[in-house]
Design a protein around this motif. Structure first.
Motif, PDB file in Angstrom:
ATOM      1  N   THR A   1       0.862  -1.185   0.000  1.00 33.99           N
ATOM      2  CA  THR A   1       0.000   0.000   0.000  1.00 33.99           C
ATOM      3  C   THR A   1       0.897   1.234   0.000  1.00 33.99           C
ATOM      4  O   THR A   1       2.089   1.147   0.306  1.00 33.99           O
ATOM      5  N   PHE A   2       0.316   2.370  -0.317  1.00 35.93           N
ATOM      6  CA  PHE A   2       1.075   3.616  -0.370  1.00 35.93           C
ATOM      7  C   PHE A   2       0.599   4.557   0.739  1.00 35.93           C
ATOM      8  O   PHE A   2      -0.551   4.474   1.193  1.00 35.93           O
ATOM      9  N   THR A   3       1.493   5.442   1.192  1.00 37.93           N
ATOM     10  CA  THR A   3       1.144   6.393   2.239  1.00 37.93           C
ATOM     11  C   THR A   3       1.484   7.811   1.788  1.00 37.93           C
ATOM     12  O   THR A   3       2.286   8.012   0.870  1.00 37.93           O
ATOM     13  N   THR A   4       0.894   8.779   2.469  1.00 37.34           N
ATOM     14  CA  THR A   4       1.172  10.181   2.156  1.00 37.34           C
ATOM     15  C   THR A   4       2.563  10.597   2.625  1.00 37.34           C
ATOM     16  O   THR A   4       3.079  11.632   2.203  1.00 37.34           O
ATOM     17  N   GLN A   5       3.186   9.810   3.517  1.00 39.35           N
ATOM     18  CA  GLN A   5       4.513  10.174   4.028  1.00 39.35           C
ATOM     19  C   GLN A   5       5.620   9.902   3.014  1.00 39.35           C
ATOM     20  O   GLN A   5       6.670  10.526   3.071  1.00 39.35           O
ATOM     21  N   GLN A   6       5.384   8.968   2.125  1.00 42.55           N
ATOM     22  CA  GLN A   6       6.409   8.614   1.148  1.00 42.55           C
ATOM     23  C   GLN A   6       6.511   9.668   0.044  1.00 42.55           C
ATOM     24  O   GLN A   6       5.544  10.356  -0.267  1.00 42.55           O
ATOM     25  N   ALA A   7       7.677   9.735  -0.552  1.00 38.14           N
ATOM     26  CA  ALA A   7       7.887  10.684  -1.648  1.00 38.14           C
ATOM     27  C   ALA A   7       7.214  10.214  -2.936  1.00 38.14           C
ATOM     28  O   ALA A   7       6.895  11.025  -3.808  1.00 38.14           O
ATOM     29  N   SER A   8       6.981   8.908  -3.060  1.00 42.44           N
ATOM     30  CA  SER A   8       6.572   8.299  -4.327  1.00 42.44           C
ATOM     31  C   SER A   8       5.408   9.005  -5.018  1.00 42.44           C
ATOM     32  O   SER A   8       5.565   9.551  -6.126  1.00 42.44           O
ATOM     33  N   LEU A   9       4.239   9.011  -4.404  1.00 43.16           N
ATOM     34  CA  LEU A   9       3.073   9.591  -5.076  1.00 43.16           C
ATOM     35  C   LEU A   9       3.069  11.114  -5.044  1.00 43.16           C
ATOM     36  O   LEU A   9       2.412  11.743  -5.873  1.00 43.16           O
ATOM     37  N   LYS A  10       3.834  11.703  -4.140  1.00 43.43           N
ATOM     38  CA  LYS A  10       3.979  13.167  -4.187  1.00 43.43           C
ATOM     39  C   LYS A  10       4.853  13.580  -5.369  1.00 43.43           C
ATOM     40  O   LYS A  10       4.618  14.611  -5.996  1.00 43.43           O
ATOM     41  N   LEU A  11       5.845  12.756  -5.683  1.00 44.25           N
ATOM     42  CA  LEU A  11       6.645  13.018  -6.884  1.00 44.25           C
ATOM     43  C   LEU A  11       5.787  12.837  -8.129  1.00 44.25           C
ATOM     44  O   LEU A  11       5.874  13.630  -9.074  1.00 44.25           O
ATOM     45  N   ALA A  12       4.944  11.811  -8.129  1.00 42.63           N
ATOM     46  CA  ALA A  12       4.012  11.631  -9.253  1.00 42.63           C
ATOM     47  C   ALA A  12       3.094  12.841  -9.371  1.00 42.63           C
ATOM     48  O   ALA A  12       2.808  13.312 -10.483  1.00 42.63           O
ATOM     49  N   TRP A  13       2.649  13.362  -8.226  1.00 39.83           N
ATOM     50  CA  TRP A  13       1.793  14.568  -8.213  1.00 39.83           C
ATOM     51  C   TRP A  13       2.532  15.746  -8.837  1.00 39.83           C
ATOM     52  O   TRP A  13       1.956  16.511  -9.630  1.00 39.83           O
ATOM     53  N   VAL A  14       3.800  15.913  -8.487  1.00 40.85           N
ATOM     54  CA  VAL A  14       4.611  17.013  -9.034  1.00 40.85           C
ATOM     55  C   VAL A  14       4.697  16.900 -10.555  1.00 40.85           C
ATOM     56  O   VAL A  14       4.513  17.887 -11.283  1.00 40.85           O
ATOM     57  N   LEU A  15       4.964  15.708 -11.054  1.00 34.01           N
ATOM     58  CA  LEU A  15       5.083  15.512 -12.499  1.00 34.01           C
ATOM     59  C   LEU A  15       3.760  15.754 -13.217  1.00 34.01           C
ATOM     60  O   LEU A  15       3.737  16.208 -14.366  1.00 34.01           O
ATOM     61  N   GLN A  16       2.658  15.485 -12.525  1.00 34.66           N
ATOM     62  CA  GLN A  16       1.340  15.707 -13.118  1.00 34.66           C
ATOM     63  C   GLN A  16       0.909  17.164 -13.077  1.00 34.66           C
ATOM     64  O   GLN A  16       0.167  17.618 -13.948  1.00 34.66           O
ATOM     65  N   ASN A  17       1.381  17.905 -12.077  1.00 38.27           N
ATOM     66  CA  ASN A  17       0.837  19.244 -11.832  1.00 38.27           C
ATOM     67  C   ASN A  17       1.796  20.402 -12.086  1.00 38.27           C
ATOM     68  O   ASN A  17       1.358  21.544 -12.148  1.00 38.27           O
ATOM     69  N   ILE A  18       3.085  20.119 -12.209  1.00 36.26           N
ATOM     70  CA  ILE A  18       4.042  21.194 -12.502  1.00 36.26           C
ATOM     71  C   ILE A  18       4.644  20.901 -13.878  1.00 36.26           C
ATOM     72  O   ILE A  18       5.530  20.050 -14.023  1.00 36.26           O
ATOM     73  N   SER A  19       4.139  21.588 -14.893  1.00 37.16           N
ATOM     74  CA  SER A  19       4.505  21.282 -16.284  1.00 37.16           C
ATOM     75  C   SER A  19       6.003  21.443 -16.533  1.00 37.16           C
ATOM     76  O   SER A  19       6.587  20.709 -17.333  1.00 37.16           O
ATOM     77  N   GLU A  20       6.630  22.391 -15.838  1.00 37.31           N
ATOM     78  CA  GLU A  20       8.059  22.641 -16.024  1.00 37.31           C
ATOM     79  C   GLU A  20       8.875  21.399 -15.617  1.00 37.31           C
ATOM     80  O   GLU A  20       9.859  21.044 -16.276  1.00 37.31           O
ATOM     81  N   VAL A  21       8.462  20.733 -14.542  1.00 36.22           N
ATOM     82  CA  VAL A  21       9.152  19.520 -14.080  1.00 36.22           C
ATOM     83  C   VAL A  21       8.924  18.386 -15.071  1.00 36.22           C
ATOM     84  O   VAL A  21       9.855  17.653 -15.439  1.00 36.22           O
ATOM     85  N   ASN A  22       7.697  18.243 -15.506  1.00 37.62           N
ATOM     86  CA  ASN A  22       7.356  17.185 -16.449  1.00 37.62           C
ATOM     87  C   ASN A  22       8.156  17.318 -17.742  1.00 37.62           C
ATOM     88  O   ASN A  22       8.697  16.341 -18.274  1.00 37.62           O
ATOM     89  N   GLN A  23       8.261  18.550 -18.244  1.00 37.65           N
ATOM     90  CA  GLN A  23       8.996  18.794 -19.485  1.00 37.65           C
ATOM     91  C   GLN A  23      10.483  18.511 -19.298  1.00 37.65           C
ATOM     92  O   GLN A  23      11.127  17.876 -20.152  1.00 37.65           O
ATOM     93  N   ALA A  24      11.039  18.970 -18.158  1.00 37.86           N
ATOM     94  CA  ALA A  24      12.466  18.742 -17.891  1.00 37.86           C
ATOM     95  C   ALA A  24      12.766  17.253 -17.765  1.00 37.86           C
ATOM     96  O   ALA A  24      13.807  16.770 -18.223  1.00 37.86           O
ATOM     97  N   ALA A  25      11.849  16.503 -17.137  1.00 42.28           N
ATOM     98  CA  ALA A  25      12.039  15.061 -16.984  1.00 42.28           C
ATOM     99  C   ALA A  25      12.067  14.374 -18.352  1.00 42.28           C
ATOM    100  O   ALA A  25      12.879  13.472 -18.589  1.00 42.28           O
ATOM    101  N   LYS A  26      11.196  14.805 -19.262  1.00 36.55           N
ATOM    102  CA  LYS A  26      11.166  14.234 -20.608  1.00 36.55           C
ATOM    103  C   LYS A  26      12.452  14.531 -21.363  1.00 36.55           C
ATOM    104  O   LYS A  26      12.892  13.749 -22.213  1.00 36.55           O
ATOM    105  N   GLU A  27      13.066  15.669 -21.056  1.00 35.70           N
ATOM    106  CA  GLU A  27      14.288  16.089 -21.737  1.00 35.70           C
ATOM    107  C   GLU A  27      15.556  15.625 -21.018  1.00 35.70           C
ATOM    108  O   GLU A  27      16.660  16.075 -21.331  1.00 35.70           O
TER     109      GLU A  27
END
Length: 520
Positions: A151-177
């Motif tokens: 199971t996943f928890t809010t304390q882990q970085a995992s789904l918060k990092l997924a949230w960042v990639l979904q919601n901050i376009s600059e991060v998503n674009q940089a990750a693709k590049e």
């Protein structure tokens, strides 16, 4: 006569959730100088918890300078540096420019609660559980057994990092590049201290993110694919004490070797010298963390105890099982800000001044309730208030709630562990509260040792660094340096608390699922 060898001093720095602290240790592990600063927390929205990376960087360098000065030393007398950091707090930054894309997102942050809940209740995780259960039946592999109850928890970085990639376009674009770096606090500090020349983390920090595969000792490609996180953004993973390079000479005037990176709870475990399977460490700081040394075996939990890498030193890999609650010191600090008391030292005396809480219960759930309750939508609450309720009753109820959570976590550990539990050693600021310590000892019916110095995360980082530098030769020497201040032994039959704890459990039940997924 030949001149005596110069004294060797080691820095242990701990970046905690509320306090950033540096101690200068001599060869006897005595603190020769220290400095601390309050970590400045930002809450831009309800449920969001952040730290400004530049402020944190400035505070980090300041406490080192101030601690060395307080010790009456020069920077060139420092043999090396060990860094302990709060876990699950992370940042992303531009690989080319080094500029952060956003503030540090804290382990206490709840912005991904909806994402966590949807994953935990979703079809994909059910499929993972079924497939893993079948594979475990066929192979008896512990890896599949663990995945079958994932199971996943809010304390882990995992789904918060997924949230960042979904919601901050600059991060998503940089990750693709391939222009995005991800790091927990240790990685960011190492990057800054070396002026961008070293990008790495250690196994203890990596295993705390929820993105690492401890059986394979590498970043999880499966979880990364599930969460759409590119593998390219992860830092290389090194041993816990390792030559990570040196601090750029422009920062402190001399190049200081960086020889240990370690997550705070694992660092406290090392500082407490919990080196053997069955040793237990209880840290009570901002949150409460029970850690059990499981030796070279990774614990497979059904109740949600988290398997961690304690440390990796050469060929030695030590695993831990962890149960935690987010709010211990948080609850006490909150009560202080409400003027229920002036000084934290008063709370023990206030709690002892009344025979009980007069039926008042407090649920310490500012950041949800973790194992074994596992409800991120539970609310903090007082219940059972009466016209006769006094401040002393309220304070006692708050302290009792921390003890009751200790009892829940301890019982979960006892139920799941296949190895006998041996020494229990406590640390962290809340361990200085004699009411909490004595009542915990009574309830679990075990002795609990408390050391002279409760800043165990600093000491653990220094011990790891000192071993790498040759300041100390081995763990047997470290055991002799550790000093116990007091041993709490059971004095009251645990049955005397049964009625109060039953009432408290009822209060917890009424606090569950209080928030909707989006109302934090």
């Amino acid at each position: 006569m030949p001149s005596a060898a110069p004294a060797m001093y080691v820095l242990g720095v701990d970046v905690g959730t509320t306090v950033l602290r540096c101690h200068v240790y001599d060869e006897a592990a005595v603190v020769r100088g220290s400095s601390w600063k309050k970590v400045e927390k930002l809450c831009p929205r309800v449920g969001w918890v952040e730290f400004d990376p530049e402020v944190l960087w400035s505070q980090f360098t300041d406490v080192i300078k101030e601690a060395v000065q307080a010790a009456g030393l020069q920077m060139n007398q420092i043999a090396g540096l060990g860094i302990s950091t709060q876990r699950g707090t992370f940042i992303t930054w531009n690989k080319k420019s080094g500029k952060p894309f956003h503030n540090f997102i804290s382990w206490q942050d709840l912005r991904a609660t909806e994402l966590v809940n949807s994953w935990n209740k979703g079809l994909m995780l059910k499929v993972v559980h079924v497939i893993s259960t079948m594979l475990h039946f066929l192979t008896w592999s512990d890896q599949y057994l663990t995945a079958s109850s994932l199971t996943f928890t809010t304390q882990q970085a995992s789904l918060k990092l997924a949230w960042v990639l979904q919601n901050i376009s600059e991060v998503n674009q940089a990750a693709k590049e391939n222009n995005c770096c991800f790091g927990t606090i240790d990685t960011w500090l190492l990057y800054k201290l070396t002026k961008g020349s070293v990008y790495a983390t250690d196994y203890s920090n990596a295993s705390s993110t929820g993105l690492f595969e401890p059986f394979q000792m590498c970043w999880s490609s499966v979880l990364s694919q599930l969460f759409s996180i590119p593998m390219s953004i992860y830092p290389p993973v090194e041993d816990t004490n390792h030559s990570f390079g040196s601090v750029d000479a422009e920062i402190f005037g001399v190049p200081i070797p960086i020889v240990a990176l370690v997550a705070d709870q694992q660092s406290a475990m090392f500082g407490e010298c919990c080196f053997h399977a069955g040793d237990v460490k209880l840290t009570m700081g901002t949150g409460t963390f029970w850690n059990v040394n499981t030796g070279n075996q990774l614990h497979k939990s059904r109740a949600g105890l988290y398997p961690l890498i304690g440390w990796k030193i050469g060929e030695e890999v030590v695993f831990l099982a962890e149960g935690n609650t987010s709010d211990a010191g948080t609850a006490i600090k909150w009560a202080q800000e409400l003027d229920l008391f002036t000084n934290v030292d008063e709370t023990s005396k206030m709690a002892k001044s009344v025979v009980d809480s007069e039926g008042v219960c407090f649920v310490p759930s500012f950041s949800g309730l973790q194992v074994p309750v596992n409800d991120s939508c539970a609310c903090a609450s007082f219940m059972g208030l009466k016209p006769s309720t006094t401040r002393n009753h309220l304070v006692r109820a708050i302290l009792e709630s921390i003890v009751f959570r200790n009892k829940q976590l301890y019982d979960t550990i006892v139920e799941e562990m296949r190895i006998p539990l041996t020494n229990i050693r406590a640390d962290g600021g809340v361990s200085n509260n004699s009411f909490i310590m004595q009542m915990t000892s009574d309830l679990i019916n075990k002795k609990i040792e408390k050391p002279v110095n409760t800043d165990m995360s600093c000491l653990g980082a220094a011990f790891l660094a000192g071993l790498a530098l040759g300041v100390w030769t081995d763990k047997e020497q470290l055991k002799k340096l550790r000093q116990t201040e007091i041993v709490y032994e059971p004095q009251t039959d645990s049955g005397e608390y049964e009625f109060a704890m039953d009432k408290w459990i009822k209060a917890v039940q009424r606090s569950l699922n209080w928030y909707s997924q989006t109302s934090h």
